[in-house]
Design an enzyme around this catalytic site. Sequence first.
Site, PDB file in Angstrom:
ATOM      1  N   SER A  80       9.190   0.288   1.308  1.00 29.76           N
ATOM      2  CA  SER A  80      10.282   0.251   0.345  1.00 29.76           C
ATOM      3  C   SER A  80      11.252  -0.865   0.743  1.00 29.76           C
ATOM      4  CB  SER A  80      10.968   1.614   0.261  1.00 29.76           C
ATOM      5  OG  SER A  80      11.773   1.716  -0.881  1.00 29.76           O
ATOM      6  N   ASP A 136       5.293   4.165  -9.572  1.00 29.97           N
ATOM      7  CA  ASP A 136       6.509   4.054  -8.764  1.00 29.97           C
ATOM      8  C   ASP A 136       7.656   3.546  -9.641  1.00 29.97           C
ATOM      9  OD1 ASP A 136       8.454   3.607  -6.848  1.00 29.97           O
ATOM     10  OD2 ASP A 136       7.082   2.677  -5.424  1.00 29.97           O
ATOM     11  N   HIS A 171       6.454   6.717  -5.898  1.00 28.85           N
ATOM     12  CA  HIS A 171       6.989   6.017  -4.731  1.00 28.85           C
ATOM     13  C   HIS A 171       6.503   6.611  -3.413  1.00 28.85           C
ATOM     14  CE1 HIS A 171       9.773   3.160  -2.971  1.00 28.85           C
ATOM     15  NE2 HIS A 171      10.349   4.110  -2.258  1.00 28.85           N
TER      16      HIS A 171
END
Length: 725
Positions: A576, A662, A694
């Site tokens: 991320s 995501d 995600h």
Amino acid sequence: MSSASPSPASARVSDPVQPPVAPSRPRPRTHHGHTFWDPYEWMRDTDSAEVRAHLEAENAHTQARTAHLADLREEVFSEIVSRVRLTDMSVPVRLGAWWLFTRSEEGKDYRVHCRVPARPGDWTPPEVDPGRALPGEQVLLDCNAEAAGTDFFSLGALSCSHDGSRMVWAVDTTGDELFTLRIRDLTTGADLPETIARTFAGAELDPAGEHVYYTTADEAWRPHRLWRHRVGTSPAEDELLLEEPDESFWLGFDLSRSGAFALVSSQSKNTSEWWTLDLRTPGARPVPVLPREEGVEYSVEHCVRGGEDRLLLTHNRERRNFSIVDVPLTDPQAAGIPVAGALTEEAAGARIEGVDAFADFLAVSFRQGGFARVGIVSWSGGAGRGVWGPVREIRPADSALGTTVPVQNLAWDQPHVRVSHESFVEPHSILDADAATGALRLRRRQEVLGGVDTADYAQRLDWAEAADGTRIPVSLVWKPSAVGAGEPAPTVLYGYGSYETSMDPYFSVARLSLLDRGVVWAVAHVRGGGELGRSWYEQGRLEHKQNTFSDFADAARHLIAAGLTTPDRLAAMGGSAGGLLMGAVANQAPELFAAILADVPFVDPLTSILMPELPLTVVEWDEWGDPLHDPEAYARIRAYSPYENVTEQRYPRILAVTSLHDTRVLCVEPAKWTARLREVGADVLLRTEMSAGHGGASGRYGAWRDTAFEFAWLLEAIGAGAAGD
């Protein structure tokens, strides 16, 4: 973009060992007098047949390139499974007249939520046999049954009324983090007719079970409306209680442990506003606590002293690392009574993170020396004039390099605070700390099967020196018997460094498969995280973001200079916002690493942050800057954007992992990055989970297989041996 047929270039995948060739279709993006010609922006349309075909071709290529690792993947997966008690249960936690707990069963991906009756005044949780039902045990929700027929399943809410009559639960079956909410009658086990679609995570039932409170999100996936639903009525009649129009603020809420209030917040990255909603008053509306003030953050907890409703405010108005003050509910701006005053003394160096109120005491969460801690605070001096006493820290054995945080504290009148404790070498433990005496009672210690002796592993904290002289903490864990004495070891260096999120030490069964093969696991606690307080975060955001990247590179240089590893045996890993870190160091310091693993990586930040219509974009401006309106922010982000700074140089081997659904980091970012890296000859693989969001695969077996895939790739890339070598 329309669903056009794949072009010959994008369809050239007859030999999966050869990487797919993405066609270059440059599109201009002009801001502040600068034009960037983006060759792969066409990949943003993930609904198109061409983009889907390209992602599938990338998956086929990755599968072909890693086929020789199949046996190693299966070996690692089997090791993980063999060390986990697959049929297991959680420690029961009390709410009202019930003990709540979960079960897991071998061969099944998801948990089963259960309850049993509690005896009045009994705070000793029942001993749950993983393979046998307790007398009076009831199943509240079997997630395996609810997940049947779906490729993805995520539970976004599960809340029971205090009287135990009803339960609200919410599920996402696509990975887009929007949930369908249902209400279950626990006396019959049947769901009520009403359902509420596209809610945000975190619905709650009031203590009486008469109303459900929930939030919904706007088109940018920002929770911005708070609703009240009366059980038994049509959702069309739901009452809108509060709406946040500012696109940089998220709306959230929780119920106070006392059951008297809903505590509602609207927060940006650096500013807060709160409201109280009295659940004891029919039709009550939110009442503001303190007005919104730019740069002032605070949180609210309800407590009661001498029968008077009070509020505990954790705020940064006077102290960057926060203070706690006890104020009247009816006058929150009045001069209050300090709580945990000793922690606010600069000599203590503590970052106060929050407070939990109970009927007879408080539990203060704080961070000291980089590590998460919990302390108990009691009232001294009666109901009238008096003070809050000192913080009595809860200190589990061997806690110096571990993480201690409060967990599962649902009951207002409980006589203890429940905490979890773990470190890199200490399995996760649940303990109850007696509020009066501080005595600790171990309720559960994670069992590690397969003949593992955790005493065989070691941990330590190193300090690297950044270019500007700042000392960067670096945590290390390894298996001494598997690492050659005085020899450079294969090493994985993990990093994140954003949002003031701390990378606290935690025990990982999966990680043992790396350590047993002689791998050293390291975590660089770089600036931008929260390990060393608010200033640590501020030194790694906005105009100081480059510190995050250079700190990570300097941590790698420290490990190499110390002789612990060498560049050809060192891998970097992050996900991320940590994936942005991976992309940045790939451009800025590729010579330090043999491989880089980037999970759901935020590698095209400038394009995304320039698009306020995208999920989460506007709320991100406080973290990264606003390049849409600020030319300096535009230039700053452009200077480190991984996608836009790919150059002709030698790159490490790279594996990018993403998910089609995501909503936080769109899969177009790693897809574009992969194509751009291929232009300059980089050895890069892209793996897209086509039925997840995600967080990747939702089931535990699928998640373990994903981990095994990544670990096998890492082990080969850094030349690690077989387990036991």
